[in-house]
Motif scaffolding. Structure first.
Motif, PDB file in Angstrom:
ATOM      1  N   ASP A  22      44.937  26.019  46.494  1.00  8.81           N
ATOM      2  CA  ASP A  22      45.168  26.895  45.352  1.00  8.81           C
ATOM      3  C   ASP A  22      44.164  28.053  45.391  1.00  8.81           C
ATOM      4  O   ASP A  22      43.071  27.916  45.947  1.00  8.81           O
ATOM      5  N   VAL A  23      44.523  29.164  44.768  1.00  9.85           N
ATOM      6  CA  VAL A  23      43.589  30.276  44.611  1.00  9.85           C
ATOM      7  C   VAL A  23      43.372  30.520  43.112  1.00  9.85           C
ATOM      8  O   VAL A  23      44.323  30.562  42.336  1.00  9.85           O
ATOM      9  N   THR A  24      42.115  30.607  42.723  1.00 13.94           N
ATOM     10  CA  THR A  24      41.749  30.904  41.347  1.00 13.94           C
ATOM     11  C   THR A  24      41.113  32.290  41.288  1.00 13.94           C
ATOM     12  O   THR A  24      40.099  32.546  41.956  1.00 13.94           O
ATOM     13  N   PHE A  25      41.714  33.189  40.508  1.00 18.57           N
ATOM     14  CA  PHE A  25      41.127  34.508  40.269  1.00 18.57           C
ATOM     15  C   PHE A  25      40.340  34.462  38.961  1.00 18.57           C
ATOM     16  O   PHE A  25      40.879  34.060  37.916  1.00 18.57           O
ATOM     17  N   LEU A  26      39.087  34.831  39.007  1.00 24.24           N
ATOM     18  CA  LEU A  26      38.272  35.019  37.807  1.00 24.24           C
ATOM     19  C   LEU A  26      37.936  36.497  37.712  1.00 24.24           C
ATOM     20  O   LEU A  26      37.374  37.070  38.644  1.00 24.24           O
ATOM     21  N   TRP A  27      38.286  37.142  36.587  1.00 27.70           N
ATOM     22  CA  TRP A  27      38.170  38.592  36.551  1.00 27.70           C
ATOM     23  C   TRP A  27      37.308  39.092  35.390  1.00 27.70           C
ATOM     24  O   TRP A  27      37.159  38.427  34.356  1.00 27.70           O
ATOM     25  N   THR A  28      36.755  40.254  35.642  1.00 29.47           N
ATOM     26  CA  THR A  28      36.095  41.060  34.612  1.00 29.47           C
ATOM     27  C   THR A  28      36.579  42.500  34.791  1.00 29.47           C
ATOM     28  O   THR A  28      37.197  42.839  35.803  1.00 29.47           O
ATOM     29  N   PHE A  29      36.248  43.333  33.796  1.00 28.95           N
ATOM     30  CA  PHE A  29      36.753  44.710  33.790  1.00 28.95           C
ATOM     31  C   PHE A  29      35.581  45.668  33.607  1.00 28.95           C
ATOM     32  O   PHE A  29      35.081  45.825  32.493  1.00 28.95           O
ATOM     33  N   ASN A  30      35.149  46.203  34.728  1.00 29.82           N
ATOM     34  CA  ASN A  30      33.945  47.044  34.716  1.00 29.82           C
ATOM     35  C   ASN A  30      32.794  46.302  34.051  1.00 29.82           C
ATOM     36  O   ASN A  30      32.015  46.857  33.297  1.00 29.82           O
ATOM     37  N   GLY A  31      32.717  44.998  34.342  1.00 34.14           N
ATOM     38  CA  GLY A  31      31.658  44.149  33.814  1.00 34.14           C
ATOM     39  C   GLY A  31      31.955  43.510  32.479  1.00 34.14           C
ATOM     40  O   GLY A  31      31.165  42.678  31.999  1.00 34.14           O
ATOM     41  N   LEU A  32      33.084  43.834  31.851  1.00 33.36           N
ATOM     42  CA  LEU A  32      33.410  43.308  30.529  1.00 33.36           C
ATOM     43  C   LEU A  32      34.329  42.103  30.618  1.00 33.36           C
ATOM     44  O   LEU A  32      35.215  42.041  31.470  1.00 33.36           O
ATOM     45  N   ARG A  33      34.121  41.140  29.715  1.00 35.15           N
ATOM     46  CA  ARG A  33      35.023  40.004  29.591  1.00 35.15           C
ATOM     47  C   ARG A  33      36.281  40.403  28.822  1.00 35.15           C
ATOM     48  O   ARG A  33      36.353  41.490  28.246  1.00 35.15           O
ATOM     49  N   CYS A  34      37.250  39.490  28.790  1.00 34.66           N
ATOM     50  CA  CYS A  34      38.492  39.784  28.072  1.00 34.66           C
ATOM     51  C   CYS A  34      38.236  40.084  26.600  1.00 34.66           C
ATOM     52  O   CYS A  34      38.841  40.989  26.024  1.00 34.66           O
ATOM     53  N   ASP A  35      37.331  39.319  25.949  1.00 31.96           N
ATOM     54  CA  ASP A  35      37.078  39.539  24.533  1.00 31.96           C
ATOM     55  C   ASP A  35      36.312  40.823  24.277  1.00 31.96           C
ATOM     56  O   ASP A  35      36.224  41.283  23.135  1.00 31.96           O
ATOM     57  N   GLN A  36      35.745  41.433  25.328  1.00 34.15           N
ATOM     58  CA  GLN A  36      35.037  42.704  25.175  1.00 34.15           C
ATOM     59  C   GLN A  36      35.940  43.887  25.525  1.00 34.15           C
ATOM     60  O   GLN A  36      35.840  44.943  24.908  1.00 34.15           O
TER      61      GLN A  36
END
Length: 334
Positions: free
Chosen positions: A35-49
């Motif tokens: 399996d492949v698990t992607f863990l992501w951030t957005f320009n260093g921000l979490r989803c709630d940010q």
């Protein structure tokens, strides 16, 4: 004798040409699916940010993904997604974070290799227009509502935009007042809260900081204001005279020093006006006592200053002396 050596010796002794010796100890381990698990951030921000992120599109060429590869930003408490049952091998991928209008606002590409389970940590970079907006709220001393504070409307100025007038209650709602889209970073903002007559009652100016793609909610405390009205004349020690006796284009620098804090309202530079524009009416001073300072310098280099020991003026909340009530300050030749 070691069985492998014996087998090799027998091969050499054989007239057969089809004998091959394989060393099992150096054979590569077989590749396994995973399996492949992607863990992501957005320009260093979490989803709630990164609150503008609605979801993430996962694109893996040659692979058919559930829901066409469209996933929520957060699944089961994790900012990412796990995709199952990939055959061993190397895969290219693209991740695209989209907003509520399905516009791509962050993106990243890369490669992962399956030989068992794989975790890929990916920070998506901003793409497109990074502007965002702010949600503004304001309040008055004592946490008064608009009606209690006697405020009907609020003028707001952002950067070099023209001031706009809003109903006071919009800034005391749950949603707040939404600004236009702004570039990320620091912005100048000014509030003037007015009575139904248009008289300014409360004020604030300062900084608004916005983030790329990410709306911010900001609460501002407006403070009560009062006013002052200042006029002037000149003296050489024996004779007093007016602007026309010097030069109509002469510039006058005014300033107010708070006697409690020692701070100057207009910093080190002062507030400058044409001499003939007197009196000058001020409407946005914090209540308190102030020393008044005036300065002028003619084209010939002659300086005029007010007496530094002049009695302070009292600025009272919601009290605004007009031109006819101006304090006349004498500036003396130096």
């Amino acid at each position: 004798m070691n069985s492998r050596l014996l087998f090799a010796f027998l091969c050499l002794a054989s007239v057969s040409t089809g004998c091959i010796v394989v060393d099992d100890d150096h054979r590569p381990a077989p590749s396994v699916p995973g399996d492949v698990t992607f863990l992501w951030t957005f320009n260093g921000l979490r989803c709630d940010q990164a609150r503008d992120v609605y979801g993430v599109n996962v694109i893996i060429p040659g692979e058919s993904l559930l829901n066409d590869g469209k996933y929520a930003c957060n699944t089961a408490g994790s900012d990412g997604i796990t995709l199952h049952d990939f055959a061993p091998g190397s895969y290219n991928f693209t991740l695209q974070a989209v907003n509520f209008q399905n516009q791509i606002i962050f993106e990243a590409s890369g490669t992962f290799v399956i030989n068992g389970n794989k975790t890929a940590m990916v920070d998506l970079a901003p793409v497109g227009n990074p502007t965002s907006y702010a949600l503004l709220n304001w309040r008055f001393p004592g946490n008064m509502g608009c009606g209690q504070a006697g405020v009907a409307t609020v003028d707001i100025t952002l950067d070099d935009m023209a001031p706009r007038n809003f109903d006071c209650t919009v800034g005391q709602s749950a949603q707040g007042l939404q600004t236009p889209n702004l570039d990320p970073g620091s912005h100048f903002i000014e509030f003037i809260a007015r009575a139904p007559s248009g008289q300014p009652l409360y004020y604030f100016n300062g900084e608004l900081v916005t983030q790329a793609y990410n709306p911010v909610a900001v609460l501002y405390d407006l403070y009560a204001v009062g006013g002052a009205s200042i006029s002037w004349k000149f003296s050489d020690g024996s004779v007093t005279f007016d602007c026309n006796s010097l030069s109509p284009s002469l510039q006058i620098g005014l300033n107010f020093q708070d006697t409690t804090t020692g701070q100057w309202v207009y910093g080190a530079l002062g507030d400058w006006h044409n001499c003939i524009d007197k009196p000058i009416v001020y409407s946005y001073l914090k209540p308190g006592t102030y020393k008044v300072s005036l300065y002028a310098k003619t084209n010939s280099g002659t300086e005029y200053r007010s007496n530094p020991n002049i009695a302070p003026i009292l600025v009272q909340a919601h009290n605004f002396p007009g031109p006819n009530s101006a304090l006349e300050v004498t500036m003396y030749r130096q």
